[in-house]
Scaffold this motif. Structure first.
Motif, short mmCIF file in Angstrom:
data_model
loop_
_atom_site.label_atom_id
_atom_site.label_comp_id
_atom_site.label_asym_id
_atom_site.label_seq_id
_atom_site.Cartn_x
_atom_site.Cartn_y
_atom_site.Cartn_z
N PRO A 69 11.25 -8.78 0.79
CA PRO A 69 11.52 -8.21 -0.54
C PRO A 69 10.26 -7.99 -1.37
CG PRO A 69 12.48 -10.41 -0.32
CD PRO A 69 11.89 -10.05 1.00
N GLU A 70 9.26 -8.85 -1.24
CA GLU A 70 8.05 -8.69 -2.06
C GLU A 70 7.27 -7.44 -1.64
OE1 GLU A 70 7.24 -11.05 1.50
OE2 GLU A 70 8.56 -11.53 -0.17
N LYS A 71 7.26 -7.15 -0.35
CA LYS A 71 6.59 -5.95 0.14
C LYS A 71 7.33 -4.70 -0.33
CE LYS A 71 4.28 -4.89 4.29
NZ LYS A 71 4.22 -5.04 5.74
N GLU A 76 7.94 0.05 -3.85
CA GLU A 76 8.76 0.72 -4.87
C GLU A 76 7.96 0.94 -6.15
OE1 GLU A 76 12.12 -1.82 -5.35
OE2 GLU A 76 13.15 -1.02 -3.58
N ASN A 77 7.24 -0.09 -6.58
CA ASN A 77 6.43 0.05 -7.80
C ASN A 77 5.33 1.09 -7.61
OD1 ASN A 77 7.94 -1.88 -9.13
ND2 ASN A 77 6.58 -3.56 -8.56
N LEU A 100 2.41 4.61 3.85
CA LEU A 100 2.30 3.80 2.63
C LEU A 100 2.49 2.32 2.94
CD1 LEU A 100 4.23 5.85 -0.08
CD2 LEU A 100 1.82 5.24 -0.09
N LEU A 101 3.44 2.02 3.81
CA LEU A 101 3.69 0.64 4.20
C LEU A 101 2.48 0.05 4.93
CD1 LEU A 101 7.39 0.92 5.35
CD2 LEU A 101 6.54 -0.47 3.47
N GLU A 102 1.85 0.85 5.76
CA GLU A 102 0.65 0.37 6.45
C GLU A 102 -0.47 0.08 5.47
OE1 GLU A 102 -0.31 3.29 9.39
OE2 GLU A 102 1.42 2.79 10.63
N GLN A 103 -0.62 0.93 4.46
CA GLN A 103 -1.64 0.69 3.43
C GLN A 103 -1.37 -0.61 2.70
OE1 GLN A 103 -1.66 4.08 0.85
NE2 GLN A 103 -2.58 5.44 2.37
N VAL A 104 -0.13 -0.84 2.33
CA VAL A 104 0.23 -2.08 1.63
C VAL A 104 0.01 -3.28 2.54
CG1 VAL A 104 2.17 -3.36 0.63
CG2 VAL A 104 1.82 -0.98 0.02
N SER A 105 0.35 -3.13 3.81
CA SER A 105 0.16 -4.23 4.76
C SER A 105 -1.32 -4.57 4.91
CB SER A 105 0.74 -3.88 6.12
OG SER A 105 2.12 -3.78 6.04
#
Length: 130
Positions: A69-71, A76-77, A100-105
Motif C-alpha cells: 500500500p505504501e508504494k 498515486e500521489n 513509473l513503478l520501476e522508478q519508485v522502486s
C-alpha cells in the motif's frame, strides 16, 4: 480555609469542567471536519486517477495497493501531482505505469546484506572439553 475561598475554588473547578465538556464537542467537530476533508481529498485523487489511467493500469495499481500500500500511495500521489502540473500528455497505459513503478522502486530500494562470520563457527571448541 474560609467559605469565600472554598466557593472560589469550587467555581474555578466548575468552570474548568464546563470548558472541558464544551471543548469535547468542539474536538468532535474538528475530527469530523478533518474526516470530511480527507474524504474529499480521496475522492479528488480517485477522480484524477480515473481520468489519467486506463483500465489495465488502474487494475494493476489496485493490485499493487493490496500487496504494497505504501508504494501504491507514492505512485498515486506522483500521478496526481504530474496530472495537476500538466506533465501527462494523455492516459497512462500499463507499460508506462510499469516504468513509473520501476522508478519508485529504484528510489526506495534498500540494499540488504547478510554477512556470515564463519571463523566463530570454527573457534567454538566446547565439544573438545570432554
Amino acid at each position: 480555609m474560609a467559605d469565600p475561598e472554598l466557593e472560589a475554588i469550587r467555581a474555578r473547578r466548575m468552570a474548568e469542567l464546563q470548558q472541558q465538556m464544551g471543548g469535547g464537542s468542539s474536538t468532535d467537530e474538528q475530527q469530523q471536519k478533518q474526516e470530511e476533508s480527507r474524504a474529499r481529498q480521496e475522492e479528488m485523487k480517485n477522480s484524477i486517477l480515473v481520468q489519467v489511467l486506463d483500465q489495465a493500469a488502474r487494475a494493476r495499481l489496485n493490485s499493487i495497493a493490496l500487496v504494497k500500500p505504501e508504494k501504491a500511495k507514492m505512485v498515486e500521489n506522483m500521478l496526481c501531482q504530474m496530472a495537476t502540473q500538466g506533465q501527462l500528455p494523455g492516459k497512462i497505459g500499463e507499460e508506462q505505469l510499469k516504468s513509473l513503478l520501476e522508478q519508485v522502486s529504484m528510489q526506495t530500494a534498500k540494499k540488504t546484506t547478510v554477512k556470515f562470520d564463519r571463523r566463530r563457527m570454527n573457534l567454538d571448541d566446547s565439544d573438545d572439553d570432554y
